[in-house]
Design an enzyme around this catalytic site. Structure first.
Site, PDB file in Angstrom:
ATOM      1  N   PHE A 150      41.678  35.447  38.943  1.00  0.00           N
ATOM      2  CA  PHE A 150      41.474  34.640  40.158  1.00  0.00           C
ATOM      3  C   PHE A 150      40.621  33.398  39.909  1.00  0.00           C
ATOM      4  CE2 PHE A 150      37.424  36.941  40.260  1.00  0.00           C
ATOM      5  CZ  PHE A 150      36.545  35.957  40.710  1.00  0.00           C
ATOM      6  N   SER A 227      39.742  40.876  33.335  1.00  0.00           N
ATOM      7  CA  SER A 227      38.576  41.706  33.000  1.00  0.00           C
ATOM      8  C   SER A 227      38.870  42.593  31.784  1.00  0.00           C
ATOM      9  CB  SER A 227      38.216  42.552  34.211  1.00  0.00           C
ATOM     10  OG  SER A 227      39.318  43.374  34.549  1.00  0.00           O
ATOM     11  N   CYS A 282      34.185  32.957  32.961  1.00  0.00           N
ATOM     12  CA  CYS A 282      34.035  33.835  31.792  1.00  0.00           C
ATOM     13  C   CYS A 282      33.121  33.199  30.755  1.00  0.00           C
ATOM     14  CB  CYS A 282      35.385  34.123  31.180  1.00  0.00           C
ATOM     15  SG  CYS A 282      36.126  32.670  30.468  1.00  0.00           S
TER      16      CYS A 282
HETATM   17  P1  NAD Z   1      41.257  41.292  36.830  1.00  0.00           P
HETATM   18  O1  NAD Z   1      41.281  41.942  35.494  1.00  0.00           O
HETATM   19  O2  NAD Z   1      40.898  42.105  38.008  1.00  0.00           O
HETATM   20  O3  NAD Z   1      42.716  40.678  37.164  1.00  0.00           O
HETATM   21  C1  NAD Z   1      43.398  39.853  36.255  1.00  0.00           C
HETATM   22  C2  NAD Z   1      44.894  39.985  36.501  1.00  0.00           C
HETATM   23  O4  NAD Z   1      45.302  41.331  36.242  1.00  0.00           O
HETATM   24  C3  NAD Z   1      45.306  39.667  37.939  1.00  0.00           C
HETATM   25  O5  NAD Z   1      46.529  38.973  37.909  1.00  0.00           O
HETATM   26  C4  NAD Z   1      45.453  41.048  38.574  1.00  0.00           C
HETATM   27  O6  NAD Z   1      46.412  41.075  39.595  1.00  0.00           O
HETATM   28  C5  NAD Z   1      45.882  41.912  37.408  1.00  0.00           C
HETATM   29  N1  NAD Z   1      45.378  43.281  37.508  1.00  0.00           N
HETATM   30  C6  NAD Z   1      44.206  43.691  38.073  1.00  0.00           C
HETATM   31  N2  NAD Z   1      44.068  45.013  37.940  1.00  0.00           N
HETATM   32  C7  NAD Z   1      45.146  45.453  37.265  1.00  0.00           C
HETATM   33  C8  NAD Z   1      45.572  46.744  36.817  1.00  0.00           C
HETATM   34  N3  NAD Z   1      44.841  47.830  37.039  1.00  0.00           N
HETATM   35  N4  NAD Z   1      46.727  46.833  36.141  1.00  0.00           N
HETATM   36  C9  NAD Z   1      47.471  45.744  35.902  1.00  0.00           C
HETATM   37  N5  NAD Z   1      47.121  44.492  36.316  1.00  0.00           N
HETATM   38  C10 NAD Z   1      45.984  44.356  36.980  1.00  0.00           C
HETATM   39  O7  NAD Z   1      40.330  40.003  36.694  1.00  0.00           O
HETATM   40  P2  NAD Z   1      39.855  39.011  37.853  1.00  0.00           P
HETATM   41  O8  NAD Z   1      38.862  39.716  38.711  1.00  0.00           O
HETATM   42  O9  NAD Z   1      41.016  38.350  38.485  1.00  0.00           O
HETATM   43  O10 NAD Z   1      39.101  37.887  36.968  1.00  0.00           O
HETATM   44  C11 NAD Z   1      37.776  38.001  36.552  1.00  0.00           C
HETATM   45  C12 NAD Z   1      37.699  38.555  35.144  1.00  0.00           C
HETATM   46  O11 NAD Z   1      38.448  37.754  34.255  1.00  0.00           O
HETATM   47  C13 NAD Z   1      36.268  38.545  34.607  1.00  0.00           C
HETATM   48  O12 NAD Z   1      36.053  39.736  33.897  1.00  0.00           O
HETATM   49  C14 NAD Z   1      36.253  37.351  33.667  1.00  0.00           C
HETATM   50  O13 NAD Z   1      35.303  37.411  32.634  1.00  0.00           O
HETATM   51  C15 NAD Z   1      37.643  37.400  33.121  1.00  0.00           C
HETATM   52  N6  NAD Z   1      38.056  36.106  32.592  1.00  0.00           N
HETATM   53  C16 NAD Z   1      38.106  35.974  31.251  1.00  0.00           C
HETATM   54  C17 NAD Z   1      38.464  34.760  30.704  1.00  0.00           C
HETATM   55  C18 NAD Z   1      38.533  34.585  29.214  1.00  0.00           C
HETATM   56  O14 NAD Z   1      39.027  33.561  28.806  1.00  0.00           O
HETATM   57  N7  NAD Z   1      38.082  35.524  28.404  1.00  0.00           N
HETATM   58  C19 NAD Z   1      38.759  33.670  31.545  1.00  0.00           C
HETATM   59  C20 NAD Z   1      38.693  33.844  32.912  1.00  0.00           C
HETATM   60  C21 NAD Z   1      38.346  35.075  33.434  1.00  0.00           C
END
Ligand code: NAD
Length: 498
Positions: A150, A227, A282
């Site tokens: 997001f 995440s 992140c």
């Molecule tokens: P999230 O992991 O909850 O969701 C990411 C994506 O995965 C979304 O499209 C979501 O719909 C999907 N998703 C969520 N739960 C799922 C599941 N159980 N099974 C399959 N798909 C699922 O992450 P978020 O809350 O949207 O974003 C924040 C996180 O992203 C933080 O941990 C942040 O550090 C990380 N992030 C990392 C980077 C990087 O480059 N390393 C960049 C941006 C964000």
């Protein structure tokens, strides 16, 4: 509520088939502003089928034509950057200048992808054996599934699909259901630029859609950012299903401040990198490691700056920091702050009670600062992903390096010092993928690649830049003999150069 958002399949919006929906909120007011459909497996299958059908013609389209479309997309994106930033800001809650910065960083990757003819040049060696030439070319992998978080609704998708498509692949993108509209806006722009139908598809949804992408036999590769628990699961399932996977996860980025540093510069950096985008980056700094006597001198500087920060909705031009993404996330961040107090850290600035006038329902938490944080505490161990900065005090520089290297995450880190020797030692000894020396958020430009180590990245490729080109292509090596004046006869021995 102003709208229901559509999927985008085969170059057109697709409505009316999803049975499940989610809500998109204005995080500054807490009100629902849109409904987003959650794709069923059958809808994912339609998007993958469109991408698969489009693949052969797109792969075979000349590099020159593909590049012309990318250049047009780049031009349209440049013209629409303000509009896109406003969409990002409205659904995410980040301030407009922050959203503009995100769009700029995404645009950089499109500019890199415009160099596809150069990036896809192969290698060629002549006369490697008598009469034999050797060439290596890189070919697209097929349908690529992209799954994004997001917090960067425009930039993270732009890290992926322009390069995948420039390399001759077709794409199904599943953006975050919390901030879905930027992806559709990008798909419309790319279509206006002349991208053929089916090359870029967007489906919205939750776990159901992601699971189907992971299981679909026609998806060859997965780019994921989100995440750590989800990244790990995606990596395990995707690779188990025979796909290539790059899955970028969470972070806990440390910023070391050495006693010789300019502490005003360091304080500005810690505040900007800790509270920018309400800590929902992140690459945000979440831990300041104060070496020697730094804490006594740095904390008053941090307090002074926190007192002046203006928190408000994105449409308030004075706002420097906006709300968190959701009510649940705000409650999670507040629970972390509660636990820090219970576990004995010193709460220097408390953002829990913040009230933004006229926005009682908004998901706000003010800038929060803890001192005397210890590595066993929850606020140190977890990824808070909010405006909470933790100061850990250590006596020696070596302790600070050990602290960073013991952390399970290794996305980014920074050091603030005027000692070149210390900076060089930090650079060489630290076990982290992206390092800033007097730079708090060291996000590489589009022509380098972005990626952490350890639990911040599962898979062997970083994202965008040259690593992106390698991820979205596979090598094919051709050994050719056209002229062979010597009749060799049958030889069952292993081929060797002569
Ligand atoms: P999230 O992991 O909850 O969701 C990411 C994506 O995965 C979304 O499209 C979501 O719909 C999907 N998703 C969520 N739960 C799922 C599941 N159980 N099974 C399959 N798909 C699922 O992450 P978020 O809350 O949207 O974003 C924040 C996180 O992203 C933080 O941990 C942040 O550090 C990380 N992030 C990392 C980077 C990087 O480059 N390393 C960049 C941006 C964000």
């Amino acid at each position: 509520m102003d709208t229901t958002i559509s999927h985008w399949i085969n170059g057109k919006p697709q409505d009316g088939q999803s049975a499940r929906f989610g809500s998109v909120f204005d995080p500054a007011s807490g009100t629902e502003i849109a409904r987003v459909p959650f794709a069923s497996s059958a809808e994912v299958d339609r998007a993958v089928a469109a991408a698969r059908a489009a693949f052969p013609a797109w792969r075979d389209k000349s590099l020159t034509r593909r590049t012309q479309i990318l250049f047009r997309f780049r031009g349209l994106l440049e013209e629409a950057r303000e509009e896109l930033a406003a969409i990002v800001s409205r659904q995410h809650g980040k301030t407009l200048p922050d959203a503009q910065g995100e769009v700029q960083r995404g645009l950089e990757v499109v500019e890199f992808a415009c160099g596809a003819p150069h990036l896809l040049k192969g290698e060629n060696s002549q006369q490697v054996s008598t009469g034999v030439d050797l060439a290596s070319v890189r070919e697209p992998v097929g349908v690529v599934g992209c799954i994004t978080p997001f917090n960067f609704p425009a930039m993270v998708p732009l890290w992926m699909f322009p390069i995948a498509i420039a390399c001759g692949n077709t794409v199904v993108l599943k953006p975050s259901e919390k901030t879905p509209s930027a992806a559709i806006f990008l798909a419309e722009l790319f279509s206006k630029a002349g991208l053929p139908e089916g090359v870029f598809n967007v489906i919205h949804g939750d776990r159901v859609a992601v699971e189907r992408i992971l299981d679909h036999p026609d998806v060859a590769a997965i780019s994921f950012v989100g995440s750590t628990p989800v990244a790990r699961a995606i990596s395990e399932k995707g690779t188990g299903n025979g796909k290539r996977v790059q899955a970028l996860g969470g972070a806990k980025n440390h910023m070391l401040v050495l006693p010789d540093a300019d502490l005003d510069v360091a304080a500005d950096a810690a505040i900007s990198a800790g509270y920018g985008s309400a800590g929902e980056r992140c690459m945000a700094i979440s831990v300041v490691v104060a070496v020697g006597d730094v804490a006594e001198r740095l904390i008053p500087r941090l307090e002074e700056r926190i007192a002046k920060l203006h928190v408000g909705p994105a449409d308030d031009p004075a706002a420097e920091m906006g709300p968190l993404i959701s009510r649940e996330h705000r409650d999670r961040v507040v629970a972390y702050i509660d636990s820090g107090v219970e576990e004995g850290a010193t709460l220097v600035a408390d953002g829990r009670g913040l009230r933004v006038p006229g926005h009682a329902g908004g998901f706000f938490v003010g800038p929060t600062l803890f001192d005397h944080v210890e590595p066993h505490m929850h606020i140190y161990r977890g990824e808070i992903f909010g405006p909470v900065l933790c100061v850990v005090r250590v006596e020696q520089f070596t302790e600070a390096i050990d602290l960073v290297n013991r952390n399970r995450w290794a996305n980014g880190t920074a050091i603030f010092t005027n000692d070149g020797g210390a900076a060089r030692r930090f650079q060489r000894e630290i076990q982290v993928g992206m390092i800033g020396i007097n730079v708090p958020i060291p996000v590489p430009l589009g022509f380098y690649s972005f990626g952490g180590w350890k639990e911040s990245l599962f898979g062997s490729h970083s994202i965008y830049g040259p690593e992106g080109v390698h991820f979205y292509t596979r090598p094919k090596v051709v050994t050719t003999r056209w002229v062979d004046p010597v009749h060799r006869g049958v030889d069952l021995g292993f081929p060797r150069a002569e």
